[in-house]
Scaffold this motif. Sequence first.
Motif, PDB file in Angstrom:
ATOM      1  N   LEU A 175     -82.888 -27.812  35.430  1.00  0.00           N
ATOM      2  CA  LEU A 175     -81.554 -27.515  34.864  1.00  0.00           C
ATOM      3  C   LEU A 175     -81.262 -25.955  35.189  1.00  0.00           C
ATOM      4  O   LEU A 175     -80.552 -25.338  35.529  1.00  0.00           O
ATOM      5  N   ILE A 192     -80.684 -24.771  38.955  1.00  0.00           N
ATOM      6  CA  ILE A 192     -79.871 -24.592  38.885  1.00  0.00           C
ATOM      7  C   ILE A 192     -78.160 -24.016  38.621  1.00  0.00           C
ATOM      8  O   ILE A 192     -77.210 -24.144  39.008  1.00  0.00           O
ATOM      9  N   LEU A 203     -83.382 -33.795  42.468  1.00  0.00           N
ATOM     10  CA  LEU A 203     -81.800 -33.510  42.505  1.00  0.00           C
ATOM     11  C   LEU A 203     -81.933 -34.427  41.862  1.00  0.00           C
ATOM     12  O   LEU A 203     -80.416 -34.547  41.118  1.00  0.00           O
ATOM     13  N   LEU A 214     -82.129 -35.032  38.129  1.00  0.00           N
ATOM     14  CA  LEU A 214     -80.905 -34.542  37.312  1.00  0.00           C
ATOM     15  C   LEU A 214     -79.857 -35.238  37.596  1.00  0.00           C
ATOM     16  O   LEU A 214     -79.070 -35.046  36.525  1.00  0.00           O
ATOM     17  N   ASP A 215     -79.237 -35.676  38.240  1.00  0.00           N
ATOM     18  CA  ASP A 215     -77.897 -36.094  38.518  1.00  0.00           C
ATOM     19  C   ASP A 215     -77.581 -37.044  37.705  1.00  0.00           C
ATOM     20  O   ASP A 215     -76.764 -37.188  37.016  1.00  0.00           O
ATOM     21  N   THR A 275     -78.335 -35.963  33.717  1.00  0.00           N
ATOM     22  CA  THR A 275     -77.022 -35.176  33.585  1.00  0.00           C
ATOM     23  C   THR A 275     -75.683 -36.550  33.075  1.00  0.00           C
ATOM     24  O   THR A 275     -74.295 -36.142  32.934  1.00  0.00           O
ATOM     25  N   THR A 335     -72.126 -29.411  34.088  1.00  0.00           N
ATOM     26  CA  THR A 335     -73.686 -29.421  34.789  1.00  0.00           C
ATOM     27  C   THR A 335     -73.527 -31.003  35.771  1.00  0.00           C
ATOM     28  O   THR A 335     -74.604 -30.873  36.319  1.00  0.00           O
ATOM     29  N   ASN A 336     -72.507 -32.083  35.089  1.00  0.00           N
ATOM     30  CA  ASN A 336     -73.719 -33.173  35.827  1.00  0.00           C
ATOM     31  C   ASN A 336     -72.758 -32.934  37.428  1.00  0.00           C
ATOM     32  O   ASN A 336     -73.792 -33.074  38.617  1.00  0.00           O
ATOM     33  N   ALA A 364     -75.981 -30.260  39.232  1.00  0.00           N
ATOM     34  CA  ALA A 364     -76.306 -31.488  40.130  1.00  0.00           C
ATOM     35  C   ALA A 364     -76.068 -31.928  40.904  1.00  0.00           C
ATOM     36  O   ALA A 364     -77.058 -31.850  41.891  1.00  0.00           O
TER      37      ALA A 364
END
Length: 1560
Positions: free
Chosen positions: A247, A250, A1171, A1174-1175, A1178, A1215-1216, A1219
């Motif tokens: 995180l 990005i 990624l 992460l998506d 989050t 944040t989401n 991502a």
Amino acid sequence: MAISFCGNDIGKNAYSVDDGVLANGCFVDALNLVPHVFLLFITFPILFIGWGSQSSKVQIHHNTWLHFPGHNLRWILTFTLLFVHVCEIAEGIVSNTQMESNHLHLFMPALMGFIAATTSVVYYHNIETANFPKLLLALFIYWILAFITKMIKLWKFAEASLGVRELRFCITAVLVVLYGLLMAVEINVIRVRKYVFFANPQRVKPPEDLQDLGVRFLQPFVNLLSKATYWWMNPLIIGAHKRPIELKKIGKLPIAMRALTNYIRLKDSYEEQRHKTEDPEKSPSIWKSMYRAFGGPILLSSTFRYMADLLGFAGPLCISGIVEHLHNSTEIDRTNKTANMTFGVYFMSSTELLQNTSVLAVLLFLALVLQRTFLQASYYVTIETGINLRGALLAMIYNKILRLSTSNMSMGEMTLGQINNLVAIETNQLMWFLFLCPNLWAMPVQIIMGVILLYYLLGHSALIGAGVILLLAPVQYLIATKLADTQKSTLDYSTDRLKKTTEILKGIKLLKLYAWENIFCDRVEETRGKELTSLKTFALYTSMSIFMNAAIPIAAVLATFVTHAYIEEVRLSPARAFASLALFHILVTPLFLLSTVVRFAVKALVSVQKLSEFLQSDEIGDDSWRNGEMSMSLEVGKKYKYHGDTKAINRKGRYRMDNYEQPMRRQLRPTETEDVAVQVNDGFFTWGSNLSTLTDINIRIPTGQLTMIVGQVGCGKSSLLLAMLGEMQTISGKVYWSNKNRYSVAYAAQKSWLLNATVEENITFGSPFNKQRYKAVIDACSLQPDIDLLPFGDQTEIGERGINLSGGQRQRICVARALYQNTNIVFLDDPFSALDIHLSDHLMQEGILKFLQDDKRTVVLVTHKLQYLIHADWIIAMKDGSVLREGTLKDIQTHDVELYEHWKTLMNRQDQELEKETEMESQTTLERKTLRRAFYSREAKNHIDDEDEEEEVEEDDDDNMSTTTSRRSKIQWKMCCRYLSSGGFLMVFLMVSSKLAKHSVMVAIDYWLAAWTSSNPHNQSLADSFLNATNYTQNNDTQIAQHRSYVPVFIILCGAAIVLCLITSLTVEFLGVAAATNLHHNLLNKIIHAPIRFFDVTPLGQILNRFSADTNIIDQHIPPTLESLTRSTLLCLSAIGVIAFITPAFLIALVPLAVAFYFIQKYFRVASKDLQDLDDSTQLPLLCHFSETAEGLTTIRAFRHEARFKQRMLELTDTNNTAYLFLSAANRWLEVRTDYLGAVIVLTAAVAAIWSTSQSGLVGLGLTYALTVTNYLNWVVRNLADLEVQMAAVKKVNSFLSTESENYEGSMDVSQVPEDWPQHGEIKIHDLCVRYDTMLKPVLKHVNAHINPGQKVGICGRTGSGKSSLSLAFFNMVDVFEGKIVIDGIDICKLPLQTLRSRLSIILQDPVLFSGSIRLNLDPERTCTDDRLWEALEIAQLKNMVKALPGGLDAVVTEGGENFSVGQRQLFCLARAFVRKSSILIMDEATASIDMATENILQKVVMTAFADRTVVTIAHLVSSILEAEQVLVFSSGTLVESDSAPNLLAQENSLFSILVRTHK
């Protein structure tokens, strides 16, 4: 050289200047060289010096993005300039071929112009990076000079009366315009930045986002070229290979993309409509607001899309041109040439240029590159807009949730499920609709253009082909809608299945003890069966859809060419045939997508409908005291909008919101002036219906004192608190708060509510951390022992996704939160309900009387424990929704004797309880025990199992490269094999063979088409046949017959291809269904039959994840990915094979391309996986935050923490979104690169074809195939990346399939066990040793005991002494590794588990009920008569209650039995034990959650109903076994005493009497 620059034609002096210098064309061209050379000479030294000094690229991050005015325009103009220069070079070279000797001046200046233009843009970029505008003067001079020299040339052309017909005139005119515009751009920079000619140049700061180093998403700030090719993503994507993307990497979103910014945009346009409409009832349209807020970018994206679509048609046209002109080289009569000579050189028309195949090849390449760039730009803009819209909608929904009226939630108008759907589904639907919406208006245009071009190429027969496509399109739409419907029903079934699975897993202990696991397993399998039926339908429709997609172009081509052969007079030429083939390929995509887009549009309409209903729902009343703070949220918005104060989150520490300080409320202490904190006058309150829940309320809450509210269950105590907090709807009356009090109230609700955060964050709840105070609160709530058990102490995550705490622990944390807050008023709603006596006393003394009262805080306490009334300063007694009495205990004693007496008897009973509470092991210790058991076992498990999602602690990610690389292994081929083998080998074989056959046939069709169109009647030479093809009308029968002889084979091949398409699409989908069936079946059976230890060790969430997310991926996502991957890979391979077969030279060029492709996909797959993770990771906190907020609304509002929660929501959303944005930018990065590679493949194929001497039909075939490669290359990589992510699900499921099962067989056969065993209930325990796991220490050591038939036995001992383990040993649930238990002469370890467990009964301490009917809960096997069930209910004192329910025995039990009280649930469990008429009953602390009265009932029942049976009671309260005939006392796993209770009590120093004494 000097000679040839102006050409060396015989009889002409190229250097004569007799008519004036400027009349010599060659001189004018030479003059044009001057500016270019000037620019190169000036800029090169500057660039080199500049680059040398810029070795310190540190400060460059910001200045890079400081664009000069007109930045984008300049880039666009420069690109246009470069393109025009390319045309000029091409024109010059082609004209030069018409001359007798080489005329360098025809193309040399153009070449230099190209180099100079490239230099200008590099130079500009570097100046901009260094933010040093003075150097732009060089460019300014260059534009002026170039403009002047080109002007002269144009003027000379015009003088010689050349016009638009000559290409060179047009090019020169365009160049003049471009240079003029660039000059204007340069002047504009001077005007704005004032860097020369002005006294004070303007100082410029970079955009504020970039002053904040956290912003890593640079798309909005980089230059145009980097924007178009996503060049700025390179470091991120290539770096991902070395270290995983996290995180922090990005960073944050640029301000324009943050949820808050977009929320304000959407909100403004929404509110604006509300103010404009005269009709207040009419709700504002969300569509309009969306259009106002986000219409601009959508239009921009559509423009890009139109350009891309139009450029897409260049492909087929160029192919047709190349094939047509391949062999008739442009030999035009020389006679015609002299006419076009001016200035001694040849001027050509544009059509001539376009007949040159090399020029066409280059044009094709440029068109492809441009088309792809525009297409990706269009995608990117819509995706960015979609993400912005989603952020805005989420913020809008969240703000609405915070204002929802409580009655909406409790009366069920708005369930949590609906809110979660809005957040998870509806916003995503709208986002997806935005992604696809440019297609809605781009596609019809594309289709119409395509049909027109086809008509132009093929005449009437084209319309037939187009007709086939159009006729089949509705079928596709039908299939698409059907797909959506089946998906919905599949979803319903899978939710149902999940519910049942969850229940099984939650009650697994009970199911195993009663040997019911198979019955419940069958219930799940039955639902799964329905789900699979629906999945099969889904698979069928999916495969139909894939089949249609593949078969439609074949059918269209078949119809077109066959009719063409029979209708048209003209024979089909290769050029036309392959151009139309390429056009059909282009046409299929929009038609296929159209059905999807229309479906999404329909879904979006529904979503908007739901959203607007939600936004219109009731809000909580705005009481006067609320208004003071409601304006705050808006201030936050404004603050962010204008000052860009982005320091809102300080990553490591707790929240710091600059505008969110806790109002200072503790100053007003010294003299408490007002004696009333809250007063209610004549209050009538309701929960939304018109019936008032609370009537005629007149009360006052004295300041700084302890007020208690008492009364029976359901008399409105909690409602009274909520009414004071303003959560209920007021019918009439007033609530008064004294001024200083109504800032915030610390409130602990009856149903405990925790955040997904650490224990510490749950207690401080946003207040500043004060160590001393924190410690005091923890001690008052006796939380320290519980915290010590947690793996990371008070930094352990708890809540929905964290560790599951028991009810009492959760409740104490909520009370601790209320105590910790620094507020004047504390509302506690029945804080003792889930606590045992000891804790309650401690909390009362330390927490309420000491901690709160010493601080002179006003406390309102709702409670059932009347023994605490003596501490109350003020008592409010409620009955049936109104106040019965109000006053001090003395007042009530004197005035309402009856009530006082009633209380007294109740108190006595409670006091006796206290007497009896010589209690052995309180509920708390028990909760701690379960917690401890979960943990110490989890440690052991963690060594084995590291793929537990929640547990991935990221402490070790410093620099251990080895671990990170091993984590990111390549696609798990092993898993692929595992998946395919689950599908069955026959299906795999079918799939592979049919795929290969299909692609071979497809190539054969096109090859046949090439042979057919190139077929040559009378074997004329190829060139002649071409020239004659058009004016070829002599209807030579033999020739037509020969031409038509190709048709039957063509028809057969097409038919075969269509059939194979059907077979392949079906095999892949059904392979998927077979694999899904097997995997789920095995998983369920493994888990249901796993030993109980497995469930202690593995978090429930993790097991459920396998059944929900992972099963869903295996069911629905892997098959289409697999299909798409195999299809696109085979298409690319067959295309490359065909090209290589036609022009083998292509293979040489293929090597570097393959290397480039390998690296692109290698880097992309790793980055994409990161990624994607992460998506996903989050998204979860975001959804949880929404559901948390909806659950804890009353608490949040009482505490007044709305602003803090909004802030948190915005952070999570951003944040989401970051991502997701990076993920889609990475996809664009990949697609731009693979598309450019595809374009290069087309270029090489075209060049190779032009230089080789193949048949023109085959060249057309090769180029058509090359064009398809560009479409499919990126799909290969995307699908590979997706499959990699999806195979992880198979891996996770597989990891559970290796679990050991319990040994169900036993060494005895069922037939050997007597029917009525155990007849007497005699239990002999010989030298018993028990452990939970082979790796753990024994919990019972060498126990020997003998229990006579019908004896009532009590078992006691301190915590962890092994009492419960003994009860599990009776059921063979634990590992008995020595000794044995013999019941009525049979060693239980030898029995099959099913038999053993079905013959004994047990009542557990946690009452477990399953959703379904009461009958199902008592007797799932359906073996008993109704009379027996009623009898059991009667014994358990439930008969009357069940009779009153609708349906009697078939009355509904909701999930977890929530529709009965805890006491009733426990009684049902008793009835359940009674239904099974077993001669041995084991009660494991069955009375923990029952009030006194019920417990007495229970004791009586056990004494009478079970008089003749053996009853083993495991006691936590020693008092409950004082009458037992035999007491077994355990201490740390060994049996220390065994005798009757009176005998043991008689011995002074026996452990039993000590236990009884210490707990008195």
